[in-house]
Design a protein around this motif. Structure first.
Motif, short mmCIF file in Angstrom:
data_model
loop_
_atom_site.label_atom_id
_atom_site.label_comp_id
_atom_site.label_asym_id
_atom_site.label_seq_id
_atom_site.Cartn_x
_atom_site.Cartn_y
_atom_site.Cartn_z
N VAL A 109 16.24 -21.80 -5.03
CA VAL A 109 14.97 -21.88 -4.30
C VAL A 109 13.88 -21.25 -5.17
N SER A 110 14.27 -20.32 -6.02
CA SER A 110 13.30 -19.69 -6.92
C SER A 110 12.52 -20.74 -7.71
N ASP A 212 10.20 -21.78 3.10
CA ASP A 212 11.40 -21.33 2.38
C ASP A 212 12.48 -21.07 3.42
N SER A 244 22.52 -20.36 -2.30
CA SER A 244 22.81 -18.98 -2.68
C SER A 244 23.36 -18.15 -1.53
N LYS A 245 22.71 -18.22 -0.38
CA LYS A 245 23.04 -17.29 0.70
C LYS A 245 24.15 -17.84 1.60
N ARG A 253 22.83 -20.81 -9.30
CA ARG A 253 21.42 -21.21 -9.45
C ARG A 253 21.20 -22.67 -9.04
C1 LIG Z 1 13.45 -15.46 0.86
C2 LIG Z 1 14.12 -15.82 -0.42
N1 LIG Z 1 13.76 -16.97 -1.02
C3 LIG Z 1 14.30 -17.32 -2.20
C4 LIG Z 1 15.24 -16.52 -2.83
C5 LIG Z 1 15.82 -16.97 -4.14
O1 LIG Z 1 16.88 -17.82 -3.89
P1 LIG Z 1 17.70 -18.60 -5.02
O2 LIG Z 1 18.91 -17.79 -5.33
O3 LIG Z 1 18.07 -19.91 -4.37
O4 LIG Z 1 16.81 -18.78 -6.17
C6 LIG Z 1 15.64 -15.34 -2.23
C7 LIG Z 1 16.61 -14.45 -2.88
O5 LIG Z 1 16.86 -13.33 -2.49
C8 LIG Z 1 15.07 -14.98 -0.99
O6 LIG Z 1 15.41 -13.85 -0.36
#
Ligand SMILES: Cc1ncc(COP(=O)(O)O)c(C=O)c1O
Length: 413
Positions: A109-110, A212, A244-245, A253
Motif C-alpha cells: 500500500v506504501s 487506505d 501485509s496485515k 511488499r
Molecule cells: C495505515 C497503513 N497504511 C499503509 C501501510 C503500509 O503498508 P504496506 O506494507 O502494504 O506497504 C501501513 C503499514 O504499517 C499502515 O499502517
C-alpha cells in the motif's frame, strides 16, 4: 559555477532536495533502533503481525520459483492476480472493478499511496487528512509536492474525522481527502453514517477520496465499510488494499490500487518508470492468499481480538484510559495521569521498564498525550508489558501527585 557540495568536507547536505527538509524521519523507527540492543525488552511498538505468512502461501511462492517464474510481469501486475483482487472486492463489497484497467498491483500500500498522491497532485494542491494519522500520509503528500491539511480528531469522538470539521477547511486548492480506517495509530473504525457524510462532502465539492483500507479485514465486533461502496463514490475513490496485515505478508511488499481507469492508467505511468512491476513471487503468493487464505485470516483475527480485549482491560486498570479500538492491532491510551509528554513517556518507559511503545506525537499534534501500543505480540508479552507499565505509571503518578500516596495510583497487576 558554484560548487554543489564540498569534496573536502564530504558535506553533501547542499545536494539534497529542499523538499526533504520539510519531512522528518519517521518517529516510529527510532524506538526500534533503541530496542535492538536491549536484552529482555518487550516491544508493543511494532506495526506488523507477529505471525509468519501461512505455509501454503509461502509454498506457492517457492513453487513459482522452482517453475522458473523469475521475470517481470505486466506493469499492471499478473492478470490472474488482478482477477482475484476484483473477485475479492466483488464478494466482500459487491463492487465491480474491471481487472483489465481498473486495478494496479503495487509494491505494498506504501507504493499505492505514493502513486495516488503523485498522480493527482500539482504543486501546492491540498490534501485533507486526520490528525493523528499514519506517518506516510503527511510525508507522502509533501514529497508529492502537495500540502497536508490536518483535521484534529479527538478521543471523545473515537478519533473519527468528521465531515463538519472538514468542510470549513476545503479551499480551491483541495484535491483530495485521505483517510485510513481502521486507523493506524488509533485502532478507530469509522461508523458508516460518519463515512457517508464524508462521501456526501466529496460529492458536493468534487473531491477525490484516497481510502487506505489496509486493515479492512482486521475488525472486531463490527463491519468494515469500504469507502467506494457509498453511492457514486466508486469513481471518485482511489481504494488502496494490501496483503501485509491480513495475511501477515509485510516482507513480501505487495498491495493493490483500485480506481477509475484513467486514474489507474496515470498511476501505472509512474509505476512503470519507477517500480516497473511488483515482484513476481510476491504476486504468485498473493494469488494463493486470495484463493485459499481465508481460514488463516479468520484465525488471526480471532487471536488479535483476544489480545485486544486483554490489552484494553489492562491499560484501563493501570490508569491509562483507552477508548475501545475496533480495528487494526493498536490501542491508543491516554497517558494524561503521568503528566509526561508522549515522547518522555516512551523514552522513560523503555529505559526504566524495557517496554517499547510509540509516542502519539509521532502521528501528529493531536496524538500528543497518547501512546500507540500494538497487540501484534503474544498474550504473555502483553501481560508482562502491562505489569511493567503498571509499575511505571504508579511511580509517575506518585511523583505527579505525591500527596495522594501510592495506594491511589494504580491497581496494577
Ligand atoms: C495505515 C497503513 N497504511 C499503509 C501501510 C503500509 O503498508 P504496506 O506494507 O502494504 O506497504 C501501513 C503499514 O504499517 C499502515 O499502517
Amino acid at each position: 559555477m558554484t560548487e554543489a557540495y564540498s569534496i573536502a568536507t564530504k558535506d553533501f547536505s547542499s545536494v539534497i532536495s529542499q523538499k526533504l527538509s520539510k519531512v522528518s524521519p519517521s518517529g516510529i523507527r527510532r524506538f526500534f533502533d533503541l530496542i535492538s540492543s536491549m536484552e529482555g525488552a518487550i516491544s508493543l511498538g511494532v506495526g506488523e503481525p507477529d505471525f509468519v505468512t501461512p505455509w501454503h502461501i509461502r509454498e506457492a511462492a517457492i513453487h513459482s520459483l522452482e517453475k522458473g517464474y523469475t521475470m517481470y510481469t505486466s506493469n499492471y501486475g499478473l492478470l490472474e492476480l488482478r482477477h482475484k483482487v476484483a473477485e475479492n472486492l466483488e464478494s466482500h463489497y459487491g463492487l465491480g472493478y474491471d481487472p483489465d484497467c481498473e486495478i494496479l498491483i503495487t509494491v505494498g500500500v506504501s507504493e499505492g499511496l505514493d502513486l495516488a498522491l503523485r498522480t493527482i497532485l500539482d504543486p501546492g494542491d491540498e490534501v485533507i487528512m486526520p490528525d493523528p494519522c499514519y506517518v506516510s500520509y503527511p510525508a507522502g503528500t509533501i514529497l508529492a509536492g502537495g500540502v497536508p491539511v490536518l483535521i484534529p480528531t479527538y478521543q471523545q469522538n473515537s478519533f473519527n474525522i468528521r465531515a463538519a470539521d472538514i468542510e470549513p477547511r476545503i479551499t480551491k486548492r483541495t484535491k483530495a481527502i485521505l483517510i485510513g480506517y481502521p486507523a493506524n495509530p488509533t485502532g478507530a473504525v469509522m461508523p458508516k453514517e460518519e463515512l457517508s457524510k464524508i462521501a456526501q462532502l466529496a460529492q458536493r465539492y468534487s473531491l477525490l477520496v484516497i481510502s487506505d483500507e489496509i486493515y479492512a479485514r482486521l475488525v472486531y465486533g463490527t463491519q468494515h465499510s469500504c469507502f467506494a461502496c457509498f453511492p457514486d463514490m466508486k469513481e471518485q475513490t482511489i481504494l488502496l488494499g494490501g496483503f501485509s496485515k491480513a495475511y501477515a505478508m509485510t516482507g513480501w511488499r505487495i498491495g493493490y490500487a483500485a480506481a477509475n481507469h484513467q486514474i489507474i492508467e496515470a498511476m501505472t505511468k509512474i509505476h512503470q518508470y519507477s517500480m516497473l512491476c511488483a515482484p513476481i513471487s510476491s504476486q504468485m503468493a498473493a494469488i494463493e492468499a486470495l484463493r485459499n487464505g481465508e481460514n488463516e485470516v479468520e484465525a488471526m483475527v480471532r487471536e488479535y481480538d483476544k489480545r485486544r480485549r486483554i490489552m484494553l482491560k489492562r491499560l484501563n486498570e493501570i490508569g491509562l484510559t483507552c477508548f475501545e479500538p475496533k480495528g487494526a492491532f493498536y490501542a491508543f491510551p491516554s497517558i494524561e495521569v503521568t503528566d509526561m509528554s508522549s515522547e518522555e513517556f516512551a523514552e522513560k518507559l523503555l529505559i526504566e521498564e524495557k517496554v517499547v511503545v510509540v509516542p502519539g506525537s509521532a502521528f501528529g499534534q493531536c496524538g500528543e498525550g497518547f501512546v500507540r501500543c500494538s497487540y501484534a505480540t503474544s498474550l504473555a508479552n502483553i501481560e508482562e508489558a502491562a505489569h511493567r507499565m503498571g509499575r511505571f505509571v504508579a511511580r509517575a503518578r506518585q511523583r505527579h501527585a505525591p500527596n495522594q500516596g501510592a495506594g491511589g495510583a494504580s491497581s496494577s497487576p
